[in-house]
Design an enzyme around this catalytic site. Sequence first.
Site, mmCIF file in Angstrom:
data_model
loop_
_atom_site.group_PDB
_atom_site.id
_atom_site.type_symbol
_atom_site.label_atom_id
_atom_site.label_comp_id
_atom_site.label_asym_id
_atom_site.label_seq_id
_atom_site.Cartn_x
_atom_site.Cartn_y
_atom_site.Cartn_z
ATOM 1 C CB CYS A 2 -7.718 -43.877 -7.756
ATOM 2 S SG CYS A 2 -6.776 -45.204 -7.044
ATOM 3 N NE ARG A 27 -10.964 -39.172 -6.581
ATOM 4 C CZ ARG A 27 -12.229 -39.517 -6.698
ATOM 5 N NH1 ARG A 27 -13.135 -38.600 -6.878
ATOM 6 N NH2 ARG A 27 -12.594 -40.769 -6.655
ATOM 7 C CE LYS A 473 -10.400 -33.014 10.654
ATOM 8 N NZ LYS A 473 -11.684 -33.600 10.577
#
Length: 597
Positions: A2, A27, A473
């Site tokens: 958010c 984000r 990853k």
Amino acid sequence: MCGIMGVVGAKDAVSILVEGLQHLSYRGYDAAGVAVLTDKGQIEIRKSAGSLDKLKSLLVGEPVNGRTGVGHTRWATHGAPTDCNAHPHTDASGKLAVIHNGIIENERALRQKLAGEGYVFRSQTDTEVVAHLIAKYLGETCDLHCALQKTLQIISGAYALVVMYADEPDRIYAARKDSPLVIGIGKDAGYVASDIPALLPYTREMLLLEDGDVARVTKDAVIVWDRDDVITERLPKTITWDQEAADKGEHMTFMDKEIDEQPDAAERLLASPLMRHAVPERVSFVACGSAYHASIIGRELLGRLAQIPADVKIASEMRYEPELPLDDTLCLAVSQSGETADTLAALRQSKRRGAKAAAIVNVQDSSIAREAESVQWMHAGPEIAVATTKGYTTQILSLLRLALEWGKTREVLSARDAREWEEQLNRIPGLMRETLADRDRVDQFATAHIAPRLVFFIGRGLDYATALEGALKLKEISYLNAEAYAAGELKHGPIALIENDALVVAVCTQSELTSKTISNIREVKARGASVLALCRKSDEARLKAEADEVWTLPDAPDAVMPLLAILPLQRLAYETALLRGCSVDKPRNLAKSVTVE
Ligand code: M6R
């Protein structure tokens, strides 16, 4: 996770809100929206599920103008990522708009109570509860400040809230608890955002709110009240990063840029002061994800170089363990963002149990940095890609330096060892550059292995931590089925999955352990797997006789090898994700900073 952006008094609020949200999009989000106070004194909302581009198209089709507004990128927690659940949320009158990061934990009870009082809900979000509560208190002859304070007394959980109200048009209110909020002090406008990069195009003068703070932001002033509702002074800071550090520059993606920045970040870190903290009796690491993998390496290094016993806890699991005293323990929280909710909770729990608290953190003024008694800064610079790269290696290097320092103080390392280690440390940035230079072999390998059914990463000792990080990853950005195992564990179960189409990445950089991992390579090869081995240059011939492909790394002490071995694995994950058409910087379902439990 958010993003929040708000502005008061600007010429064109919408363009500022959209640009700010763009800077926060790293984000992670699945819906976006803005609320703008028009010159007619009405709040107009534009919001939709999906990308910011969808919101921009909406704004082109239905433009809105105003000087004050709030904007949000939502990462769904309460309710699906739909138009209706996107923020901002309003009260029944439409005069009040609220955006929110975090989770209101008593949402269900509050929703039921408000519904019983006749409030009608249009979304499944916890945020709408806040809008109705504030409206309720506004109706009880409160002004916005008083209504917000009353609401904050009732809600529990974590929040960064920003509220605007048509009847108080020259201001927005911001409140924080366990979720970051930054106020920007501009020349002709006031700003609020959940993260610094969103504000850098407008101002470098920023005021970082503390837990429990409520702020009133107007175009030329900011007033802050502390958790007791007393006006308090929060001194503004001048942010010195340049915008370029938070931009992609020449690179196609942030991850590509951040992989390449690792030698420079290591150099910066080596040139910076080391955290001052008395040598601990024992250390208990708390961390999540990649920081947890770095902590496993930290545990090994503290044992080897300083003979300090240490354990590592997955922060989200710590809250379920018996609350035994931790009096002689240093809790070491490891976190790039400094905002990971589980790590923060584990740090707090450790303090309650009597531990001293220190942290290895990248983001200045983050919650974990503030709550720790000592902080080792990572000096990685802003890390934007969701998959951490330079964050991970600067965590390991910080831990290596601490282990050496404490080893010296405890006289586990002789003066001569310490001098030799100084030289080894200074070689690390150069060794990282050398390792990163060999890019072609990774590209070719990724092209040849674009869709293996199964990828196992195996290793022993420090190589096991590298295997864990290599697998994380690959899975997080390329969505391949990648798992890591301690090589010796294969025969206790996982080897049952090995067939002709499996790929095994064997990390063999630890001098005493390579022979043992070679026997595991033989086991998986005998069952049909293809093997990629990573080893030191001096072991190349040995590994070439065993594996299908061998990538060599410069020779360095065992303790340094995790800093090198992870680099080609980051690159492998990156190239594979690109070839598979995945969104490298913003992988599905993930957020950069996990601020909810
Ligand atoms: O900000 P933190 O270091 O506390 O983050 C911890 C994890 O969420 C993070 O390392 C995550 O696992 C990364 N996406 C991995 O690349």
